[in-house]
Structures are given as C-alpha cells and as structure tokens.
Enzyme design. Structure first.
Site, PDB file in Angstrom:
ATOM      1  N   CYS A   1      23.188 -51.803  97.104  1.00 17.27           N
ATOM      2  CA  CYS A   1      23.963 -53.034  96.881  1.00 17.27           C
ATOM      3  C   CYS A   1      24.090 -53.399  95.400  1.00 17.27           C
ATOM      4  O   CYS A   1      24.750 -54.381  95.062  1.00 17.27           O
ATOM      5  CB  CYS A   1      23.345 -54.201  97.660  1.00 17.27           C
ATOM      6  SG  CYS A   1      21.857 -54.855  96.896  1.00 17.27           S
TER       7      CYS A   1
ATOM      8  N   CYS B   1      19.615 -51.369  92.745  1.00 14.42           N
ATOM      9  CA  CYS B   1      19.606 -50.875  94.117  1.00 14.42           C
ATOM     10  C   CYS B   1      20.789 -49.918  94.327  1.00 14.42           C
ATOM     11  O   CYS B   1      21.933 -50.287  94.048  1.00 14.42           O
ATOM     12  CB  CYS B   1      19.716 -52.052  95.088  1.00 14.42           C
ATOM     13  SG  CYS B   1      19.858 -51.564  96.806  1.00 14.42           S
TER      14      CYS B   1
ATOM     15  N   THR C   1     -14.631 -54.998  92.703  1.00 19.64           N
ATOM     16  CA  THR C   1     -13.681 -56.111  92.704  1.00 19.64           C
ATOM     17  C   THR C   1     -14.347 -57.357  92.130  1.00 19.64           C
ATOM     18  O   THR C   1     -15.535 -57.594  92.374  1.00 19.64           O
ATOM     19  CB  THR C   1     -13.099 -56.413  94.100  1.00 19.64           C
ATOM     20  OG1 THR C   1     -12.201 -57.532  94.002  1.00 19.64           O
ATOM     21  CG2 THR C   1     -14.154 -56.718  95.139  1.00 19.64           C
ATOM     22  N   SER C   2     -13.563 -58.144  91.383  1.00 15.98           N
ATOM     23  CA  SER C   2     -14.094 -59.402  90.851  1.00 15.98           C
ATOM     24  C   SER C   2     -14.228 -60.433  91.964  1.00 15.98           C
ATOM     25  O   SER C   2     -14.944 -61.415  91.819  1.00 15.98           O
ATOM     26  CB  SER C   2     -13.177 -59.924  89.744  1.00 15.98           C
ATOM     27  OG  SER C   2     -11.863 -60.080  90.255  1.00 15.98           O
TER      28      SER C   2
ATOM     29  N   TYR D   1       5.100 -52.012  84.587  1.00 15.65           N
ATOM     30  CA  TYR D   1       4.917 -51.224  85.807  1.00 15.65           C
ATOM     31  C   TYR D   1       5.168 -49.737  85.553  1.00 15.65           C
ATOM     32  O   TYR D   1       4.475 -48.881  86.107  1.00 15.65           O
ATOM     33  CB  TYR D   1       5.774 -51.769  86.962  1.00 15.65           C
ATOM     34  CG  TYR D   1       5.056 -52.921  87.635  1.00 15.65           C
ATOM     35  CD1 TYR D   1       4.013 -52.676  88.525  1.00 15.65           C
ATOM     36  CD2 TYR D   1       5.362 -54.241  87.335  1.00 15.65           C
ATOM     37  CE1 TYR D   1       3.301 -53.714  89.093  1.00 15.65           C
ATOM     38  CE2 TYR D   1       4.660 -55.284  87.909  1.00 15.65           C
ATOM     39  CZ  TYR D   1       3.629 -55.015  88.791  1.00 15.65           C
ATOM     40  OH  TYR D   1       2.912 -56.035  89.342  1.00 15.65           O
TER      41      TYR D   1
ATOM     42  N   HIS E   1      -2.306 -55.388  98.789  1.00 13.89           N
ATOM     43  CA  HIS E   1      -1.422 -55.859  97.716  1.00 13.89           C
ATOM     44  C   HIS E   1      -0.210 -54.957  97.483  1.00 13.89           C
ATOM     45  O   HIS E   1       0.409 -55.014  96.425  1.00 13.89           O
ATOM     46  CB  HIS E   1      -2.227 -56.053  96.417  1.00 13.89           C
ATOM     47  CG  HIS E   1      -3.209 -57.181  96.511  1.00 13.89           C
ATOM     48  ND1 HIS E   1      -4.256 -57.365  95.631  1.00 13.89           N
ATOM     49  CD2 HIS E   1      -3.300 -58.211  97.397  1.00 13.89           C
ATOM     50  CE1 HIS E   1      -4.949 -58.434  95.968  1.00 13.89           C
ATOM     51  NE2 HIS E   1      -4.395 -58.960  97.035  1.00 13.89           N
TER      52      HIS E   1
ATOM     53  N   ASP F   1      -2.520 -48.429  93.668  1.00 13.06           N
ATOM     54  CA  ASP F   1      -2.419 -46.982  93.410  1.00 13.06           C
ATOM     55  C   ASP F   1      -2.597 -46.224  94.733  1.00 13.06           C
ATOM     56  O   ASP F   1      -2.895 -46.819  95.771  1.00 13.06           O
ATOM     57  CB  ASP F   1      -3.442 -46.544  92.344  1.00 13.06           C
ATOM     58  CG  ASP F   1      -4.891 -46.683  92.801  1.00 13.06           C
ATOM     59  OD1 ASP F   1      -5.224 -46.210  93.902  1.00 13.06           O
ATOM     60  OD2 ASP F   1      -5.703 -47.270  92.045  1.00 13.06           O
TER      61      ASP F   1
ATOM     62  N   ALA G   1     -19.068 -47.125  90.244  1.00 13.30           N
ATOM     63  CA  ALA G   1     -18.832 -46.701  91.626  1.00 13.30           C
ATOM     64  C   ALA G   1     -18.871 -45.180  91.756  1.00 13.30           C
ATOM     65  O   ALA G   1     -19.410 -44.642  92.722  1.00 13.30           O
ATOM     66  CB  ALA G   1     -17.481 -47.233  92.098  1.00 13.30           C
TER      67      ALA G   1
ATOM     68  N   GLN H   1      -7.397 -53.495  97.642  1.00 13.68           N
ATOM     69  CA  GLN H   1      -6.480 -54.374  96.904  1.00 13.68           C
ATOM     70  C   GLN H   1      -5.658 -53.544  95.920  1.00 13.68           C
ATOM     71  O   GLN H   1      -4.784 -54.073  95.245  1.00 13.68           O
ATOM     72  CB  GLN H   1      -7.269 -55.425  96.122  1.00 13.68           C
ATOM     73  CG  GLN H   1      -8.107 -56.342  96.981  1.00 13.68           C
ATOM     74  CD  GLN H   1      -9.102 -57.120  96.138  1.00 13.68           C
ATOM     75  OE1 GLN H   1      -8.775 -58.142  95.544  1.00 13.68           O
ATOM     76  NE2 GLN H   1     -10.326 -56.639  96.072  1.00 13.68           N
TER      77      GLN H   1
HETATM   78  P1  OAD Z   1     -10.446 -57.084  88.546  1.00 14.64           P
HETATM   79  O1  OAD Z   1      -9.933 -56.506  87.295  1.00 14.64           O
HETATM   80  O2  OAD Z   1     -10.367 -58.548  88.731  1.00 14.64           O
HETATM   81  O3  OAD Z   1     -11.975 -56.690  88.732  1.00 14.64           O
HETATM   82  C1  OAD Z   1     -12.426 -55.356  88.616  1.00 14.64           C
HETATM   83  C2  OAD Z   1     -13.898 -55.326  88.942  1.00 14.64           C
HETATM   84  O4  OAD Z   1     -14.332 -53.983  88.855  1.00 14.64           O
HETATM   85  C3  OAD Z   1     -14.776 -56.130  87.989  1.00 14.64           C
HETATM   86  O5  OAD Z   1     -15.679 -56.931  88.772  1.00 14.64           O
HETATM   87  C4  OAD Z   1     -15.540 -55.071  87.192  1.00 14.64           C
HETATM   88  O6  OAD Z   1     -16.842 -55.493  86.850  1.00 14.64           O
HETATM   89  C5  OAD Z   1     -15.592 -53.932  88.192  1.00 14.64           C
HETATM   90  N1  OAD Z   1     -15.690 -52.587  87.614  1.00 14.64           N
HETATM   91  C6  OAD Z   1     -15.126 -52.091  86.491  1.00 14.64           C
HETATM   92  N2  OAD Z   1     -15.383 -50.788  86.346  1.00 14.64           N
HETATM   93  C7  OAD Z   1     -16.128 -50.411  87.415  1.00 14.64           C
HETATM   94  C8  OAD Z   1     -16.716 -49.195  87.854  1.00 14.64           C
HETATM   95  N3  OAD Z   1     -16.571 -48.067  87.164  1.00 14.64           N
HETATM   96  N4  OAD Z   1     -17.428 -49.190  89.005  1.00 14.64           N
HETATM   97  C9  OAD Z   1     -17.600 -50.348  89.722  1.00 14.64           C
HETATM   98  N5  OAD Z   1     -17.074 -51.528  89.357  1.00 14.64           N
HETATM   99  C10 OAD Z   1     -16.350 -51.567  88.226  1.00 14.64           C
HETATM  100  O7  OAD Z   1      -9.734 -56.307  89.756  1.00 14.64           O
HETATM  101  P2  OAD Z   1      -9.578 -56.733  91.281  1.00 14.64           P
HETATM  102  O8  OAD Z   1     -10.777 -57.456  91.768  1.00 14.64           O
HETATM  103  O9  OAD Z   1      -9.146 -55.519  92.030  1.00 14.64           O
HETATM  104  O10 OAD Z   1      -3.626 -58.222  92.495  1.00 14.64           O
HETATM  105  O11 OAD Z   1      -8.382 -57.728  91.185  1.00 14.64           O
HETATM  106  C11 OAD Z   1      -7.858 -58.269  92.356  1.00 14.64           C
HETATM  107  C12 OAD Z   1      -6.376 -58.378  92.260  1.00 14.64           C
HETATM  108  O12 OAD Z   1      -6.013 -59.078  91.073  1.00 14.64           O
HETATM  109  C13 OAD Z   1      -5.635 -57.060  92.115  1.00 14.64           C
HETATM  110  O13 OAD Z   1      -5.417 -56.419  93.350  1.00 14.64           O
HETATM  111  C14 OAD Z   1      -4.361 -57.478  91.516  1.00 14.64           C
HETATM  112  C15 OAD Z   1      -4.897 -58.395  90.457  1.00 14.64           C
HETATM  113  O14 OAD Z   1      -4.026 -59.269  89.992  1.00 14.64           O
HETATM  114  C16 OAD Z   1      -2.321 -58.110  92.578  1.00 14.64           C
HETATM  115  O15 OAD Z   1      -1.693 -57.300  91.921  1.00 14.64           O
HETATM  116  C17 OAD Z   1      -1.731 -59.050  93.550  1.00 14.64           C
END
Ligand code: OAD
Length: 248
Positions: A150, A147, A188-189, A67, A119, A104, A231, A101
């Site tokens: 505490c 903390c 997003t995936s 982190y 998230h 940042d 994007a 999600q």
């Molecule tokens: P992922 O890493 O699963 O997916 C990222 C997506 O972004 C993929 O589908 C890539 O193809 C796409 N991608 C990459 N570069 C890109 C760009 N320049 N322009 C457009 N698309 C692009 O990330 P998330 O779907 O956000 O959760 O993952 C969901 C959650 O899983 C996150 O919020 C996090 C993670 O574990 C928690 O921390 C709870």
C-alpha cells in the site's frame, strides 16, 4: 557461589513445571547490547527515547537507523552457551516453557522450541497502514521502508513503550506462570511491565524463583536463589550439576 548453583540445581530437579524468563542480559555475551545502563546507549540516545510510537512518528528515519544497526548486530551474532543451556534443559524434559522479552532470534537459532516472544520480533516488519507483515533477513535498504502493498510506512515488528503486548502472547505467558512451580529469571532488570511481574506470579502461589544476573535487579528481593554472574558461565554449570544429580 557454588552453594547458590547447587541450590538452583536442586530446585530445578525437584520442580514439576519449570519455566524461564529471559531478558537482554542473556544475549549480552553474544555481543548484543542491553537496554539499560551506560552500555545501552546508541549515539546519544536512550532506548526509551527511540522505542516509542511518538519517536517513530517524529523521526522514522532515526528510529529505523537504530533498528537497522540492531538488526545487523543480531544477524552477525551467534547464540551463546546460556541459550544452549536452556535448550539442553528443555531437551532433558526439565524446562517446560520459555518466555523471552528479547526481540532477537538467538533462542530459536539455539534450538528452543517451546517459547513465546513477549516483545515481538525485530526480524519482522509490519505496515502502519494495512495488515501487511513480513519476515526480513537483512535491514531494509531504503530507510524508512515503505509497504510493497500500500506504500504506507513499515515499522519494526516489536512492542514499543506504551504499546500493549499481543494478547495471545501475554495470555500464554501468564498461563504458563500460573502453572509453574519454579522459574529461572535470566538477565533482566525486571523493571518493564508486565513481563517484570511474571516471577511474582510464580512466587505468589508458592513457586521458587531462581535468578541469574551480573547485578541485583528488581527481581532479586523475591529470589529464593540468586546466582550472581554471567548467564553464559552460570547456566552451563547449573546444567552440568543437574545432570550429575540426575545420575545419583
Ligand atoms: P535491561 O537492559 O533492562 O536489563 C538487562 C539485565 O541483564 C540487567 O539486569 C543486567 O544486569 C543483566 N546482564 C547484563 N549482562 C549479563 C550477563 N552476561 N549475564 C546475566 N545478566 C546480565 O534489559 P531487559 O530487562 O531485557 O523492551 O529490558 C526489558 C525490556 O526493556 C526489553 O525487552 C525492551 C526494553 O525496552 C521493549 O523493547 C519493549
């Protein structure tokens, strides 16, 4: 590709209640690694092995090292043209709400106002023993941090695998999806639930799904319009097209 951008722009202009769902891909061009795929690895670990309460209990130092690395990357990153394009859509009155999600703060720094962070927030620490919570502007100096109230262990203010999304954030996101007649799904995936189900809610009552992604995702099969590409390149083009159509 130009056809997909024109279709997307028309859907946006015709919509009465457009929302957006963003994932790690929107921040990739700001230099923040996505989670899945080979680029998502930190040292030899997959995020799924680090972003859990079990991992934190087993090895809080390791989890905090990851982190701290991510906090430093985020603090050094800047919003990219995709973040600013969403702000412009909001200011034009077209984008009514943003669900992210991402943990940042790039949407906020770009200037998005109406948003929910499903998230959590990586720039917040919360105590695992009391109700202390605080914003941070740099990674904790001592790892794992304690903390100040505490002495308990502090954890990042994010939602981990196996944990529930805070109910107010979840309810707001799904209420917005119920109202929406179009959704922009960006970077997003779509595999992490319940966030991944939000486009289905919009589609389920007849709304349009526009997807922007460098690759196909779990959402692509329900997308009415798939804009393949980065994007930060695609979204500004769509905003320009929308603005030119508004003038027609
Ligand atoms: P992922 O890493 O699963 O997916 C990222 C997506 O972004 C993929 O589908 C890539 O193809 C796409 N991608 C990459 N570069 C890109 C760009 N320049 N322009 C457009 N698309 C692009 O990330 P998330 O779907 O956000 O959760 O993952 C969901 C959650 O899983 C996150 O919020 C996090 C993670 O574990 C928690 O921390 C709870």
């Amino acid at each position: 590709m130009q056809d997909a951008l024109i279709d997307a722009s028309k859907i946006i202009l015709k919509s009465n209640y457009l929302i957006a769902l963003t994932g790690a891909g929107i921040s990739a061009e700001s230099g923040i690694p996505i989670f899945r795929g080979k680029d998502g690895l930190w040292r030899k670990y997959r995020p799924e092995e680090l972003a859990t309460l079990e991992a934190f209990r087993r090895n809080p130092k390791l989890v905090w090292e990851w982190y701290s690395w991510r906090i430093n990357l985020i603090l050094g990153a800047k919003p990219n043209p995709a973040h600013y394009a969403l702000v412009e859509l909001e200011q034009l009155g077209l984008l009514k709400f943003l669900i992210t999600q991402n943990v940042d703060d790039l949407h906020e720094r770009a200037g998005s106002k109406k948003l929910v962070k499903l998230h959590g927030d990586i720039l917040t620490v919360i105590c695992t023993s009391c109700d202390y919570r605080n914003k941070i502007s740099e990674p904790p100096r001592d790892i794992p941090p304690k903390c100040p109230r505490c002495g308990g262990l502090l954890r990042p203010g994010v939602v981990w695998f196996g944990e529930s999304i805070p109910p107010d954030a979840l309810e707001r996101a799904f209420a917005e999806a119920e109202k929406a007649d179009a959704i922009l799904v960006i970077g997003t995936s779509g595999v992490v639930m319940p966030a991944g189900a939000i486009p289905n809610v919009v589609k389920g009552h007849g709304g349009y799904v526009i997807e922007i992604n460098v690759n196909e995702s779990a959402i692509t099969n329900i997308a009415d319009c798939f804009c393949k590409g980065k994007a930060g390149e695609i979204l500004p083009k769509i905003v320009e097209l929308v603005k030119s159509m508004m003038g027609d």
